[in-house]
Design a protein around this motif. Structure first.
Motif, short mmCIF file in Angstrom:
data_model
loop_
_atom_site.label_atom_id
_atom_site.label_comp_id
_atom_site.label_asym_id
_atom_site.label_seq_id
_atom_site.Cartn_x
_atom_site.Cartn_y
_atom_site.Cartn_z
N GLY A 1 13.99 36.47 4.83
CA GLY A 1 13.78 36.02 3.45
C GLY A 1 12.81 36.95 2.76
O GLY A 1 12.97 38.17 2.80
N LEU A 2 11.75 36.39 2.18
CA LEU A 2 10.75 37.21 1.48
C LEU A 2 9.55 37.49 2.37
O LEU A 2 8.50 37.94 1.91
N ASN A 3 9.69 37.21 3.67
CA ASN A 3 8.56 37.32 4.58
C ASN A 3 8.64 38.58 5.44
O ASN A 3 9.72 39.01 5.82
N LYS A 4 7.45 39.12 5.72
CA LYS A 4 7.35 40.21 6.68
C LYS A 4 6.24 39.86 7.64
O LYS A 4 5.15 39.47 7.21
N VAL A 5 6.51 39.99 8.94
CA VAL A 5 5.48 39.66 9.93
C VAL A 5 5.32 40.84 10.88
O VAL A 5 6.29 41.39 11.37
N ASN A 6 4.05 41.22 11.10
CA ASN A 6 3.75 42.26 12.06
C ASN A 6 3.12 41.60 13.30
O ASN A 6 2.03 41.04 13.22
N PHE A 7 3.81 41.66 14.42
CA PHE A 7 3.34 40.97 15.62
C PHE A 7 2.22 41.73 16.34
O PHE A 7 1.61 41.20 17.26
N ASN A 8 1.98 42.95 15.93
CA ASN A 8 0.86 43.68 16.55
C ASN A 8 -0.46 43.33 15.89
O ASN A 8 -1.50 43.29 16.54
N THR A 9 -0.42 43.09 14.57
CA THR A 9 -1.66 42.82 13.85
C THR A 9 -1.80 41.35 13.45
O THR A 9 -2.86 40.93 12.97
N TYR A 10 -0.73 40.55 13.63
CA TYR A 10 -0.66 39.14 13.22
C TYR A 10 -0.72 38.98 11.70
O TYR A 10 -0.98 37.89 11.19
N GLU A 11 -0.51 40.06 10.97
CA GLU A 11 -0.52 39.98 9.52
C GLU A 11 0.87 39.66 9.01
O GLU A 11 1.87 40.13 9.56
N ALA A 12 0.91 38.86 7.94
CA ALA A 12 2.21 38.51 7.37
C ALA A 12 2.14 38.55 5.86
O ALA A 12 1.11 38.23 5.26
N GLU A 13 3.26 38.96 5.27
CA GLU A 13 3.42 38.85 3.83
C GLU A 13 4.37 37.71 3.58
O GLU A 13 5.43 37.63 4.20
N THR A 14 4.00 36.80 2.71
CA THR A 14 4.82 35.63 2.45
C THR A 14 5.00 35.48 0.93
O THR A 14 4.33 36.16 0.16
N PRO A 15 5.90 34.57 0.51
CA PRO A 15 6.07 34.36 -0.94
C PRO A 15 4.76 33.91 -1.60
O PRO A 15 4.60 34.06 -2.80
N ARG A 16 3.82 33.36 -0.81
CA ARG A 16 2.56 32.89 -1.39
C ARG A 16 1.42 33.86 -1.17
O ARG A 16 0.25 33.50 -1.34
N GLY A 17 1.74 35.06 -0.75
CA GLY A 17 0.70 36.07 -0.56
C GLY A 17 0.49 36.41 0.90
O GLY A 17 1.11 35.80 1.79
N PRO A 18 -0.43 37.35 1.19
CA PRO A 18 -0.65 37.77 2.57
C PRO A 18 -1.45 36.73 3.36
O PRO A 18 -2.31 36.05 2.80
N ILE A 19 -1.14 36.60 4.63
CA ILE A 19 -1.90 35.69 5.50
C ILE A 19 -2.13 36.36 6.85
O ILE A 19 -1.46 37.33 7.19
N ASN A 20 -3.09 35.82 7.59
CA ASN A 20 -3.30 36.25 8.97
C ASN A 20 -2.95 35.09 9.89
O ASN A 20 -3.53 34.01 9.78
N LEU A 21 -2.01 35.33 10.78
CA LEU A 21 -1.65 34.28 11.73
C LEU A 21 -2.68 34.23 12.85
O LEU A 21 -3.31 35.24 13.17
#
Ligand code: CA
Length: 239
Positions: free
Chosen positions: A134-154
């Protein structure tokens, strides 16, 4: 530890094969009929399946067909008494990855198991370090994600659970499997904890958290990650 399901109705073959696989360091679950095999596959996670073709009730071809409806990735080795080409072609057409004719040498089976597991791990790693859906991008090395509501850290646990679901996309993952993979055997949180993680995922990643597209509940069993578009496992992009 890799988990193998060995489906074989003849005890004289099943027992030595199981023992040898265990000596190689695999965890082995056995089933003596097709029905029992399908039940085990539904409830548990396996890294590889070894299926005898001639089985009571449900044969190895039918099992393969069933498995491939929901799981394109798990490697399948078919074993049959018949060595003729027609059987082999049918097995491969149904979605088996390799084929072994009885009588076979244990050494040969072990080599093939090893080869298929290495191959499937290769595509798994390549596909899940970075994903898009969808509109999400997740990086499993850094736990960073871009989501429709902005960037987050998992959190680490969130990343582990997300990776588990993504690795098994379109497959139902039971709560029990999630507990084993993400929390391990020592600390058991309540299943409520898992539900709360899924609720968070929906808030992060779904455009309509109340009508989830990606993180679906399967009543009484667990959850599955659904990717709207099918792409091959070796591609870095999902959905
Ligand atoms: Ca048989």
């Amino acid at each position: 530890m890799d988990r193998i399901l060995l489906v074989e109705d003849e005890q004289s073959i099943r027992e030595p094969v199981k023992l040898n696989l265990e000596l190689e360091g695999y965890e082995v679950v056995t089933a003596s009929t097709g029905k029992k095999a399908l039940k085990a596959i539904k409830e548990q996670h396996f890294d590889l399946l070894i299926l005898d073709v001639m089985l009571p009730e449900v044969d190895g071809f039918q099992i393969t067909e069933q498995v491939r409806l929901t799981n394109e990735q798990v490697p399948i080795i078919m074993v049959t008494a018949k060595s003729d080409g027609a059987d082999r072609i049918l097995g491969l057409k149904k979605g088996a990855d390799d084929y072994l004719a009885k009588p076979f040498q244990l050494e040969e089976l072990l080599l093939r198991v090893d080869k298929l597991l290495i191959r499937s791990k290769g595509t798994e790693n390549a596909s899940t370090e970075f994903i898009e859906f969808g509109l999400n991008k997740v990086n499993f090395n850094t736990y960073e994600a871009e989501t429709p509501r902005g960037p987050i850290n998992l959190t680490k646990k969130e990343a582990m659970l997300l990776k588990l679901l993504v690795d098994r996309k379109n497959e139902v993952v039971s709560r029990q499997q999630i507990l084993q993979s993400v929390w391990g055997y020592d600390v058991y949180p309540s299943t409520r904890t898992i539900d709360n993680f899924i609720l968070s995922f929906r808030k992060y990643f779904e455009e309509e958290p109340k009508e989830p597209k990606f993180f679906q509940s399967v009543r009484g069993v667990g959850y599955k990650f659904v990717s709207p578009k099918e792409r091959s496992a070796s591609e870095a992009v999902i959905g």
